[in-house]
Motif scaffolding. Structure first.
Motif, PDB file in Angstrom:
ATOM      1  N   THR A 163      30.190 -23.151  64.197  1.00 51.90           N
ATOM      2  CA  THR A 163      29.476 -22.989  63.309  1.00 51.90           C
ATOM      3  C   THR A 163      28.520 -21.693  62.387  1.00 51.90           C
ATOM      4  N   LEU A 209      19.645 -20.360  53.278  1.00 51.81           N
ATOM      5  CA  LEU A 209      20.491 -20.676  53.821  1.00 51.81           C
ATOM      6  C   LEU A 209      21.995 -21.474  53.462  1.00 51.81           C
ATOM      7  N   SER A 210      23.100 -20.954  54.166  1.00 49.68           N
ATOM      8  CA  SER A 210      24.546 -21.673  54.181  1.00 49.68           C
ATOM      9  C   SER A 210      24.944 -21.842  54.809  1.00 49.68           C
ATOM     10  N   SER A 211      25.990 -22.698  55.531  1.00 51.82           N
ATOM     11  CA  SER A 211      27.064 -22.939  56.271  1.00 51.82           C
ATOM     12  C   SER A 211      28.168 -23.019  55.984  1.00 51.82           C
ATOM     13  N   GLN A 238      32.178 -23.969  58.764  1.00 60.09           N
ATOM     14  CA  GLN A 238      32.403 -24.441  60.186  1.00 60.09           C
ATOM     15  C   GLN A 238      34.271 -24.282  60.406  1.00 60.09           C
ATOM     16  N   HIS A 295      28.108 -30.216  60.686  1.00 64.17           N
ATOM     17  CA  HIS A 295      27.205 -28.468  60.275  1.00 64.17           C
ATOM     18  C   HIS A 295      25.881 -28.738  60.974  1.00 64.17           C
ATOM     19  N   LEU A 340      17.917 -24.308  54.254  1.00 63.08           N
ATOM     20  CA  LEU A 340      18.914 -24.585  54.079  1.00 63.08           C
ATOM     21  C   LEU A 340      19.820 -25.628  53.662  1.00 63.08           C
ATOM     22  N   LEU A 384      25.000 -26.404  64.575  1.00 62.98           N
ATOM     23  CA  LEU A 384      23.976 -25.130  64.190  1.00 62.98           C
ATOM     24  C   LEU A 384      22.439 -25.802  65.597  1.00 62.98           C
ATOM     25  N   LEU A 394      16.872 -20.230  65.480  1.00 64.59           N
ATOM     26  CA  LEU A 394      17.477 -20.302  63.766  1.00 64.59           C
ATOM     27  C   LEU A 394      16.484 -19.733  62.388  1.00 64.59           C
ATOM     28  N   CYS A 413      26.298 -19.568  60.201  1.00 65.25           N
ATOM     29  CA  CYS A 413      24.497 -19.959  59.248  1.00 65.25           C
ATOM     30  C   CYS A 413      24.144 -18.442  58.126  1.00 65.25           C
ATOM     31  N   SER A 414      24.192 -18.465  57.109  1.00 65.97           N
ATOM     32  CA  SER A 414      25.173 -16.896  56.988  1.00 65.97           C
ATOM     33  C   SER A 414      23.485 -17.554  55.626  1.00 65.97           C
ATOM     34  N   ASN A 415      22.313 -15.737  55.861  1.00 67.22           N
ATOM     35  CA  ASN A 415      21.590 -16.060  54.545  1.00 67.22           C
ATOM     36  C   ASN A 415      22.352 -14.593  53.294  1.00 67.22           C
TER      37      ASN A 415
END
Length: 408
Positions: free
Chosen positions: A349, A257-259, A261, A221, A185, A225, A244, A351-353
């Motif tokens: 929130t 991964l990025s986040s 919010q 963040h 992350l 998550l 997750l 969380c995206s790949n």
């Protein structure tokens, strides 16, 4: 709880302390046990740095009987901002070295858990201790606990100005984490500063903002998550970090991964919050190619009226995902937003790949490659056993990851 939280280096510890302050404040407010604690009630934290200064921040937690004093691992002399020195250590370090003492603390903390599911590693990709020792610890934990998960929370340095070695360090760190971690992350300091200062995120100049505000943003963040949610309650307490990974890392070759919010103190509609969260997720690359997500997790807190399931969020997120993943979007909900100051507050929130990570990887490969071609600073790495070929191998690994993401 099932996780041991290992915070390494100056950045990892500063972020870690902010994370624990947020969690303990939330637990006391709601009069409940912290979800990241062992059976004894102590927080499941191991803090390590090769300089004692930052670790003084742990004294309050130790005094309050929240941290175990034996889990505070201090070294001497630092690691000179050098991944090689952090990874291999000094020639005089033996069984009493920082690496060995840290691993023993992690072993003991894992044994105190009702169920050890894995380790969450907080560190920086730039500094010698965070990047080098953090990489080595990740590899050691993977070797010693092969069935446990490893989730790293890796802070990306500013694009320039932190250290002349930051591009080498970042490349070597990411290549190592790609081999040993289940999920990485990434928290970008430049992005966080932009959001804290209210300036455009893609500005060419570094925005002004405080380090405290950045760490508060990162901790929020992370809590959004990883704090327990009602929709996963049947799996047992503390399964969020590992669920997750399952949700957003469908294939092991792409795990960065990025986040984002968004929150509201009022009962805003979830569709308005998703618009706020998605504005920080780029859609088009500088070359004009559309970005996409391999998988996305949406965590909705404050869903007291069960309205999240009737919103258009899932469809909007699915539209931005790759076509080959039949289940690209996962969602968790909880009726209470424990992080909110108002009872009606909501927090979303994501969380995206996401393939926009190729911007970071491409920049690191370019800048570190230019330095390698000029043979800049190589003697600092060779002094501790890292030859140019190892740096080139790391750059090749990052280039392969870029190709994976570009292949959709």
């Amino acid at each position: 709880m099932s996780a041991v939280v290992l915070q390494v280096g100056q950045c990892g510890n500063q972020l870690g302390f902010e994370w624990w302050r947020l969690l303990t404040k939330t637990s006391k407010h709601h009069k409940k046990r912290c979800s990241f604690s062992s059976r004894s009630g102590n927080l499941a934290a191991v803090c390590v740095d090769t300089e004692p200064k930052v670790l003084r921040g742990a004294s309050k937690f130790v005094k309050n009987n929240e941290f175990r004093a034996s889990n505070i691992i201090e070294g001497k002399g630092g690691r000179g901002g050098n991944w090689a020195y952090g990874y291999h250590g000094g020639p005089s370090e033996g069984e009493t070295g920082v690496l060995q003492r840290t691993m023993e603390a992690v072993r003991q903390e894992a044994e105190r858990q009702d169920y050890y599911g894995g380790t969450i590693l907080l560190h920086s990709l730039s500094g010698g201790t965070g990047s080098g020792l953090g990489s080595r610890l990740c590899e050691q934990i993977r070797e010693e606990f092969p069935v446990g998960h490893v989730l790293t929370v890796s802070v990306v340095p500013h694009q320039s100005g932190e250290s002349p070695l930051q591009h080498y360090n970042t490349a070597l760190s990411l290549a190592s984490l790609h081999r040993s971690a289940d999920g990485v992350l990434l928290f970008h300091n430049d992005h966080a500063l932009s959001q804290c200062a209210g300036s455009p995120e893609r500005s060419s100049t570094r925005p002004q903002g405080s380090l405290s505000a950045v760490n508060t943003r990162h901790a929020s963040h992370l809590a959004g998550l990883l704090l327990p949610v009602q929709s996963l309650a049947t799996l047992g307490l503390g399964m969020e970090p590992w669920e997750l990974i399952r949700s957003v890392c469908p294939v092991p070759s792409t795990k960065l991964l990025s986040s984002t919010q968004a929150s509201s103190r009022e009962r805003s509609h979830w569709d308005s919050l998703i618009s706020g969260a998605l504005q920080y997720l780029p859609q088009i690359s500088p070359a004009g190619k559309p970005y996409s997500s391999r998988a996305v997790l949406a965590v909705a807190r404050g869903d007291h009226d069960n309205s999240f399931g009737t919103s258009s969020i899932i469809q909007r997120l699915r539209h931005r995902c790759v076509r080959w993943n039949p289940f690209p979007v996962d969602s968790w909900t909880d009726p209470l937003n424990e992080l909110g100051v108002a009872g009606s507050s909501r927090l979303l929130t994501l969380c995206s790949n996401h393939s926009s990570v190729t911007e970071l990887l491409g920049r690191v490969v370019q800048r570190a490659g230019d330095m390698l071609h000029a043979r800049a600073y190589l003697h600092w790495y060779q002094r501790y056993g890292v030859e140019p070929e190892e740096i080139q191998q790391a750059l090749n690994t990052l280039s392969d990851i870029v190709q994976e993401y570009d292949s959709q």
